[in-house]
Every structure is written in structure tokens, then in C-alpha cells.
Design a protein around this motif. Sequence first.
Motif, PDB file in Angstrom:
ATOM      1  N   GLU A  74       0.866  -1.036   0.030  1.00 26.93           N
ATOM      2  CA  GLU A  74       0.159   0.453   0.127  1.00 26.93           C
ATOM      3  C   GLU A  74       0.928   0.981   0.022  1.00 26.93           C
ATOM      4  O   GLU A  74       0.557   1.664   0.788  1.00 26.93           O
ATOM      5  CB  GLU A  74      -0.890   0.189   1.260  1.00 26.93           C
ATOM      6  N   PRO A  75       1.575   1.544  -0.958  1.00 28.25           N
ATOM      7  CA  PRO A  75       2.160   2.748  -1.053  1.00 28.25           C
ATOM      8  C   PRO A  75       1.445   4.164  -1.040  1.00 28.25           C
ATOM      9  O   PRO A  75       2.698   5.220  -0.886  1.00 28.25           O
ATOM     10  CB  PRO A  75       3.243   2.474  -2.558  1.00 28.25           C
ATOM     11  N   ASP A  76       0.784   4.197  -1.087  1.00 28.41           N
ATOM     12  CA  ASP A  76       0.158   5.580  -0.736  1.00 28.41           C
ATOM     13  C   ASP A  76      -0.826   5.481   0.145  1.00 28.41           C
ATOM     14  O   ASP A  76      -1.894   6.682   0.083  1.00 28.41           O
ATOM     15  CB  ASP A  76      -0.998   5.613  -2.101  1.00 28.41           C
ATOM     16  N   ASN A  77      -1.076   4.167   1.273  1.00 28.31           N
ATOM     17  CA  ASN A  77      -1.884   5.004   2.384  1.00 28.31           C
ATOM     18  C   ASN A  77      -1.132   5.792   3.272  1.00 28.31           C
ATOM     19  O   ASN A  77      -0.239   5.645   3.300  1.00 28.31           O
ATOM     20  CB  ASN A  77      -1.622   3.901   3.148  1.00 28.31           C
ATOM     21  N   ALA A  78      -1.898   7.059   3.660  1.00 26.88           N
ATOM     22  CA  ALA A  78      -1.542   8.024   3.881  1.00 26.88           C
ATOM     23  C   ALA A  78      -1.003   7.635   6.460  1.00 26.88           C
ATOM     24  O   ALA A  78      -0.035   8.192   6.466  1.00 26.88           O
ATOM     25  CB  ALA A  78      -2.558   9.236   4.104  1.00 26.88           C
ATOM     26  N   ASP A  79      -1.971   6.891   6.374  1.00 25.97           N
ATOM     27  CA  ASP A  79      -1.544   6.293   7.884  1.00 25.97           C
ATOM     28  C   ASP A  79      -0.660   5.557   7.862  1.00 25.97           C
ATOM     29  O   ASP A  79       0.588   5.207   8.865  1.00 25.97           O
ATOM     30  CB  ASP A  79      -3.148   5.517   8.290  1.00 25.97           C
ATOM     31  N   LEU A  80      -0.484   5.134   7.083  1.00 24.50           N
ATOM     32  CA  LEU A  80       0.386   4.178   6.537  1.00 24.50           C
ATOM     33  C   LEU A  80       1.834   4.809   6.656  1.00 24.50           C
ATOM     34  O   LEU A  80       3.571   4.664   7.578  1.00 24.50           O
ATOM     35  CB  LEU A  80       1.197   2.608   5.917  1.00 24.50           C
ATOM     36  N   LEU A  81       2.028   5.735   5.530  1.00 23.21           N
ATOM     37  CA  LEU A  81       3.415   6.604   5.340  1.00 23.21           C
ATOM     38  C   LEU A  81       3.445   7.433   7.103  1.00 23.21           C
ATOM     39  O   LEU A  81       4.956   7.585   7.592  1.00 23.21           O
ATOM     40  CB  LEU A  81       3.090   7.278   4.843  1.00 23.21           C
ATOM     41  N   ALA A  82       2.598   7.865   7.660  1.00 17.12           N
ATOM     42  CA  ALA A  82       3.386   8.321   8.969  1.00 17.12           C
ATOM     43  C   ALA A  82       3.468   7.628  10.118  1.00 17.12           C
ATOM     44  O   ALA A  82       4.345   8.027  10.269  1.00 17.12           O
ATOM     45  CB  ALA A  82       1.342   9.003   9.205  1.00 17.12           C
ATOM     46  N   ARG A  83       2.931   6.196   9.691  1.00 19.49           N
ATOM     47  CA  ARG A  83       4.001   4.969  10.508  1.00 19.49           C
ATOM     48  C   ARG A  83       5.099   4.640  10.369  1.00 19.49           C
ATOM     49  O   ARG A  83       5.926   4.222  11.475  1.00 19.49           O
ATOM     50  CB  ARG A  83       2.218   3.502  10.249  1.00 19.49           C
TER      51      ARG A  83
END
Length: 241
Positions: free
Chosen positions: A185-194
Motif C-alpha cells: 500500500e504505497p499510498d496509504n497515508a496512515d502507513l506513511l505516517a506510521r
Amino acid sequence: MTLTIKQIPCLSDNYGYLVHDPKSGETISIDSPDANAILEALKTEGWALTQIWNTHHHFDHAGGNAQLVRETGCAVIAPAGEKGMIPGADRYVGGGDTVSLGAYMARVVDTPGHTLGHICYVFDAQHIVFVGDTVFSMGCGRVFEGTPAQMWDSLTALMALPDETMLYPAHEYTADNARFALTIEPDNADLLARVEAVAALRAAGRPTVPVSLALEKKTNPFLRAGGADAFARIRRQKDTF
Ligand code: ZN
Ligand code: FE
């Protein structure tokens, strides 16, 4: 006063957890990854070990049982599905059973997949669950003994807990898991923040767990698979990542 949890880095990437009830004076160890590290932590806190609660039979989870029993006389609670595989076991428990620490109660949930007898311990009232090698932050345990469908059912059972539940996994695998999660999920904003938060924690030498179920539901590709087939596919990809 409430439960006090002490997190103990053990071996290369394990966490031991001591859970202490100041009222009864009881202390339990979730698994026994490294007896010496656990004994040292007990000494530092001035706590006496009364029980070990094992999640599964792997050596980095039950390998310290014998020494801890020998040196503290503690009781050992072990998964009913792993009879004969847990050193020093006094009592076997499975899904629906309860175990107690002073006046506190934890519920046993069967979570087969990583091993066939793997169990988790849920303190419902405290919103705490010790998940062993079933869930990691942004990851999950390898499916060694069970089937992917079993593991998916186990993750589903844990996802039914309230969102504010704090997950206490047995390993610090988060940074590695994050690299894999980004490929799903390269575009998952929650993932990027985590991922950024995790990098900062690790740079500061701090643990990335416990972590809330709410955050895992937003960032963990295995919990987000949506079904057993998709879960199996993602798990296979991770195995060769
Ligand atoms: Zn394991
Ligand atoms: Fe492990």
C-alpha cells in the motif's frame, strides 16, 4: 493502582513482558525468551515471579521456562494444544479459559497458525492483549504449523477486540514489516505516517510496540487483507520478501 507492565528486550529481537499487580504482589512473565534478562528485570523492580504464561512452544518463547521455574518456583500456564512441548507446564489452557493475576482476569483466545496451539491472553477490562507471534506491528507471524485460513481466522478474532486495545507482540520486527507494507500500500497515508514515526522511535533506540489495534487496522497489510485468500497471497509474498 493498576497493572504495571515492564518490557524487556531479549535475544536479538524478542520482547519479554513482566506484568505486575501491586495489590496482590503477583508478577507474571509472558513467555520466557531469556531467563537471565527476566531475572535481572525482576531484581531491578523487586518483584517475585509467580507465573509464566506461554503463548506457544518455540524456544524463544518457552526456552527460559526451566531456569525460571528452578530459580523462582513459579507456575507455568501453557497452551492446551501444545501438551508435552512446554517445559515445566503446570496447567494447560485454551480458548474460553481464564487465567488470573491477583484480582485481574485474562481470557485465553485460540490463535492457531504460527503454531497449531498458539494462544493469546486478553485482559478485556484493561484493553490489553499479549499476542505472541500472531500479530506484529504491520506484520504477522509466519504460518509454520497451521494453514493461512487458520491464521486469517486468528487475526479476525483479534480484530474483533475493541479498537483501543493495545497489542503486545513478542518481537520488534516493525521496521522490516514497514518496508514490506509499503510495497502493498504505497499510498496509504496512515502507513506513511506510521513508517516515519517508527523510524524516529528506532533512531531513538525505543520500542515501537505496544501498538493500538486501531492503528494496526489502518496500517497492517495482513489485517487489511479482507479475506483468507488475499491474506494467503500477501503472506506468501512476505515469506520471500
Ligand atoms: Zn514463534
Ligand atoms: Fe518468536
